[in-house]
Design a protein around this motif. Sequence first.
Motif, PDB file in Angstrom:
ATOM      1  N   PRO A  51       0.826  -1.218   0.000  1.00  0.00           N
ATOM      2  CA  PRO A  51       0.000   0.000   0.000  1.00  0.00           C
ATOM      3  C   PRO A  51       0.853   1.258   0.000  1.00  0.00           C
ATOM      4  O   PRO A  51       1.931   1.290   0.603  1.00  0.00           O
ATOM      5  N   VAL A  52       0.366   2.305  -0.671  1.00  0.00           N
ATOM      6  CA  VAL A  52       1.134   3.543  -0.763  1.00  0.00           C
ATOM      7  C   VAL A  52       0.847   4.491   0.391  1.00  0.00           C
ATOM      8  O   VAL A  52       1.570   5.482   0.574  1.00  0.00           O
ATOM      9  N   CYS A  53      -0.193   4.213   1.184  1.00  0.00           N
ATOM     10  CA  CYS A  53      -0.566   5.108   2.282  1.00  0.00           C
ATOM     11  C   CYS A  53      -0.207   4.491   3.626  1.00  0.00           C
ATOM     12  O   CYS A  53      -0.454   3.302   3.862  1.00  0.00           O
ATOM     13  N   ARG A  54       0.323   5.303   4.514  1.00  0.00           N
ATOM     14  CA  ARG A  54       0.746   4.827   5.836  1.00  0.00           C
ATOM     15  C   ARG A  54      -0.435   4.407   6.712  1.00  0.00           C
ATOM     16  O   ARG A  54      -0.242   3.693   7.706  1.00  0.00           O
ATOM     17  N   HIS A  55      -1.652   4.848   6.374  1.00  0.00           N
ATOM     18  CA  HIS A  55      -2.813   4.571   7.223  1.00  0.00           C
ATOM     19  C   HIS A  55      -3.506   3.238   6.898  1.00  0.00           C
ATOM     20  O   HIS A  55      -4.466   2.875   7.579  1.00  0.00           O
ATOM     21  N   VAL A  56      -3.055   2.560   5.856  1.00  0.00           N
ATOM     22  CA  VAL A  56      -3.613   1.237   5.534  1.00  0.00           C
ATOM     23  C   VAL A  56      -2.995   0.223   6.497  1.00  0.00           C
ATOM     24  O   VAL A  56      -1.790   0.225   6.711  1.00  0.00           O
ATOM     25  N   HIS A  66      -3.980  -2.714  -1.309  1.00  0.00           N
ATOM     26  CA  HIS A  66      -2.911  -3.712  -1.345  1.00  0.00           C
ATOM     27  C   HIS A  66      -2.969  -4.602  -2.591  1.00  0.00           C
ATOM     28  O   HIS A  66      -2.201  -5.572  -2.685  1.00  0.00           O
ATOM     29  N   ILE A  67      -3.854  -4.303  -3.550  1.00  0.00           N
ATOM     30  CA  ILE A  67      -3.925  -5.136  -4.754  1.00  0.00           C
ATOM     31  C   ILE A  67      -3.620  -4.284  -5.993  1.00  0.00           C
ATOM     32  O   ILE A  67      -3.763  -3.063  -5.983  1.00  0.00           O
ATOM     33  N   THR A  68      -3.201  -4.946  -7.067  1.00  0.00           N
ATOM     34  CA  THR A  68      -2.857  -4.249  -8.313  1.00  0.00           C
ATOM     35  C   THR A  68      -4.114  -3.688  -8.968  1.00  0.00           C
ATOM     36  O   THR A  68      -5.243  -4.107  -8.674  1.00  0.00           O
ATOM     37  N   ASP A  69      -3.926  -2.735  -9.885  1.00  0.00           N
ATOM     38  CA  ASP A  69      -5.067  -2.185 -10.613  1.00  0.00           C
ATOM     39  C   ASP A  69      -5.799  -3.277 -11.389  1.00  0.00           C
ATOM     40  O   ASP A  69      -7.032  -3.289 -11.466  1.00  0.00           O
ATOM     41  N   GLN A  70      -5.053  -4.186 -11.980  1.00  0.00           N
ATOM     42  CA  GLN A  70      -5.679  -5.288 -12.727  1.00  0.00           C
ATOM     43  C   GLN A  70      -6.538  -6.145 -11.807  1.00  0.00           C
ATOM     44  O   GLN A  70      -7.662  -6.514 -12.145  1.00  0.00           O
ATOM     45  N   ALA A  71      -6.003  -6.441 -10.619  1.00  0.00           N
ATOM     46  CA  ALA A  71      -6.756  -7.245  -9.657  1.00  0.00           C
ATOM     47  C   ALA A  71      -7.975  -6.470  -9.152  1.00  0.00           C
ATOM     48  O   ALA A  71      -9.038  -7.054  -8.897  1.00  0.00           O
ATOM     49  N   ARG A 387     -11.646   4.762  -5.836  1.00  0.00           N
ATOM     50  CA  ARG A 387     -10.479   3.912  -6.006  1.00  0.00           C
ATOM     51  C   ARG A 387     -10.053   3.267  -4.687  1.00  0.00           C
ATOM     52  O   ARG A 387     -10.006   3.910  -3.645  1.00  0.00           O
ATOM     53  N   TRP A 388      -9.723   1.974  -4.765  1.00  0.00           N
ATOM     54  CA  TRP A 388      -9.221   1.169  -3.653  1.00  0.00           C
ATOM     55  C   TRP A 388     -10.286   0.846  -2.599  1.00  0.00           C
ATOM     56  O   TRP A 388      -9.980   0.223  -1.590  1.00  0.00           O
ATOM     57  N   SER A 389     -11.525   1.261  -2.841  1.00  0.00           N
ATOM     58  CA  SER A 389     -12.584   0.885  -1.904  1.00  0.00           C
ATOM     59  C   SER A 389     -13.388  -0.258  -2.512  1.00  0.00           C
ATOM     60  O   SER A 389     -13.221  -0.609  -3.685  1.00  0.00           O
ATOM     61  N   SER A 390     -14.292  -0.819  -1.723  1.00  0.00           N
ATOM     62  CA  SER A 390     -15.167  -1.872  -2.234  1.00  0.00           C
ATOM     63  C   SER A 390     -16.428  -1.288  -2.868  1.00  0.00           C
ATOM     64  O   SER A 390     -17.356  -2.020  -3.221  1.00  0.00           O
ATOM     65  N   HIS A 391     -16.448   0.014  -3.031  1.00  0.00           N
ATOM     66  CA  HIS A 391     -17.591   0.738  -3.574  1.00  0.00           C
ATOM     67  C   HIS A 391     -17.583   0.616  -5.100  1.00  0.00           C
ATOM     68  O   HIS A 391     -16.639   1.039  -5.755  1.00  0.00           O
ATOM     69  N   VAL A 392     -18.646   0.058  -5.666  1.00  0.00           N
ATOM     70  CA  VAL A 392     -18.730  -0.190  -7.111  1.00  0.00           C
ATOM     71  C   VAL A 392     -19.934   0.548  -7.684  1.00  0.00           C
ATOM     72  O   VAL A 392     -21.027   0.525  -7.112  1.00  0.00           O
ATOM     73  N   GLU A 393     -19.749   1.207  -8.822  1.00  0.00           N
ATOM     74  CA  GLU A 393     -20.848   1.893  -9.500  1.00  0.00           C
ATOM     75  C   GLU A 393     -21.013   1.338 -10.914  1.00  0.00           C
ATOM     76  O   GLU A 393     -20.116   0.668 -11.441  1.00  0.00           O
ATOM     77  N   LEU A 394     -22.161   1.644 -11.507  1.00  0.00           N
ATOM     78  CA  LEU A 394     -22.427   1.069 -12.831  1.00  0.00           C
ATOM     79  C   LEU A 394     -23.511   1.858 -13.550  1.00  0.00           C
ATOM     80  O   LEU A 394     -24.281   2.607 -12.940  1.00  0.00           O
ATOM     81  N   VAL A 395     -23.553   1.650 -14.850  1.00  0.00           N
ATOM     82  CA  VAL A 395     -24.656   2.086 -15.707  1.00  0.00           C
ATOM     83  C   VAL A 395     -25.132   0.843 -16.459  1.00  0.00           C
ATOM     84  O   VAL A 395     -24.297   0.081 -16.971  1.00  0.00           O
ATOM     85  N   ALA A 396     -26.446   0.650 -16.523  1.00  0.00           N
ATOM     86  CA  ALA A 396     -26.992  -0.512 -17.219  1.00  0.00           C
ATOM     87  C   ALA A 396     -28.112  -0.075 -18.147  1.00  0.00           C
ATOM     88  O   ALA A 396     -28.984   0.700 -17.752  1.00  0.00           O
ATOM     89  N   LEU A 397     -28.073  -0.579 -19.374  1.00  0.00           N
ATOM     90  CA  LEU A 397     -29.134  -0.334 -20.346  1.00  0.00           C
ATOM     91  C   LEU A 397     -30.089  -1.522 -20.363  1.00  0.00           C
ATOM     92  O   LEU A 397     -29.684  -2.657 -20.646  1.00  0.00           O
TER      93      LEU A 397
END
Length: 401
Positions: A51-56, A66-71, A387-397
């Motif tokens: 992780p890049v932040c000391r507070h993690v 703690h995971i890659t962008d791909q992951a 970014r880096w949270s478990s929060h997911v957003e979407l648009v659906a048609l």
Amino acid sequence: MNDIQTIIRLAARGDGITADGRFVAGAAVGDEIHFEDGKPVIVPGPGHVVPVCRHVPECGGCQLQHITDQAYCAFVLDRLVRVLGPMMPADVAPVALSPPRSRRRIAIRAVRRGGQLLLGFNSESSHRIIDLQQCEVMLPELFALVAPLRALLHETLAEGQGAGLTLTASDTGIDLLVANIHAESLDEIQRLTDFARAHGLARLSVEGAQGVETVYEAQTPQLMMGGVRVSLPPAPFLQATVEGEAALVAAVTAATAGARVVADLFCGLGTFALPLSRAARVMAVDAAGPAVASLAGAARAAGRPLDTVHRDLFRRPLTPDELKPFDAVVFDPPRAGAEAQVKMLATSAVPRIIGVSCNPSTFGRDARRLADAGWAIEKLWPVAQFRWSSHVELVALFTRR
């Protein structure tokens, strides 16, 4: 006795899950887990990074740093697949991932305790405040206010007193709303005014028992939405990042292409209504009076073909008869979803429904009701602006099967 397992996927809140169903905080897919006397020891795999932040991991804002962008993008897609199941369409756009240090609106807490002023986010699953010394998600200009705010509130708050702060970066400067502080005496007002002026704030407001009161305003905070300048009420709802908003708007615009008359339900300040009004007649509906008033004024000044309606769609959803004139309907509800409105949409004659969601769980519930009424998701656009949270957003048609 050693017990070795591998992380096979991530849970909805970001914990790693082993093949035998155990949860491991701070693990990534592919990590090897050595359970020694029942306690997990993580051996990092290829999807694991430092992780890049000391507070993690104490701070609750970044469960997945703690995971890659791909992951991370794989986690976003897996989250949607598990919620939607057979409703998941074949046509899924790439995940739109916002960059680090791009969050333009944040809410943090402060408390004075033991002679110290703590200011920051809550720790994970706790009310304990992590005193921010670093943040890799918020805009640098917002983070630059953390230390000055700590000093201001140390003087302002009494021992044991807490306060909430909402900071919004607008095109004309930073808008600050502080809740639960006094701004009644001349000294209190002067202290806040001096702070706002010294740090170049566009506006500083306080929220108390009597509501929100603006203490200082050098410029009205404004944002461009769909080519129209919109004035912001204090602490408005905004998409978290400029990049995330652009991805959502692009998806909604693509999903409504060709529609001549569009309804934008739960419209807020006009994130979608104003861009859509470039090519369609739009009716924008929301219960948030200040936001609707700002949108109405902005659309009128710009000469856009946009009508606003102040209406609580949870209590008074648009009926199928009221929905008849529209070629497409966009709905973008709060995290609770749009259960009452979706019941009306499900039996309507609208050709296209576009769902925008910040909560896959409630979206899944609403999508199932539409599916049961003969609708199918034709295309899905995943967006990861928290970014880096478990929060997911979407648009659906949604279109009729």
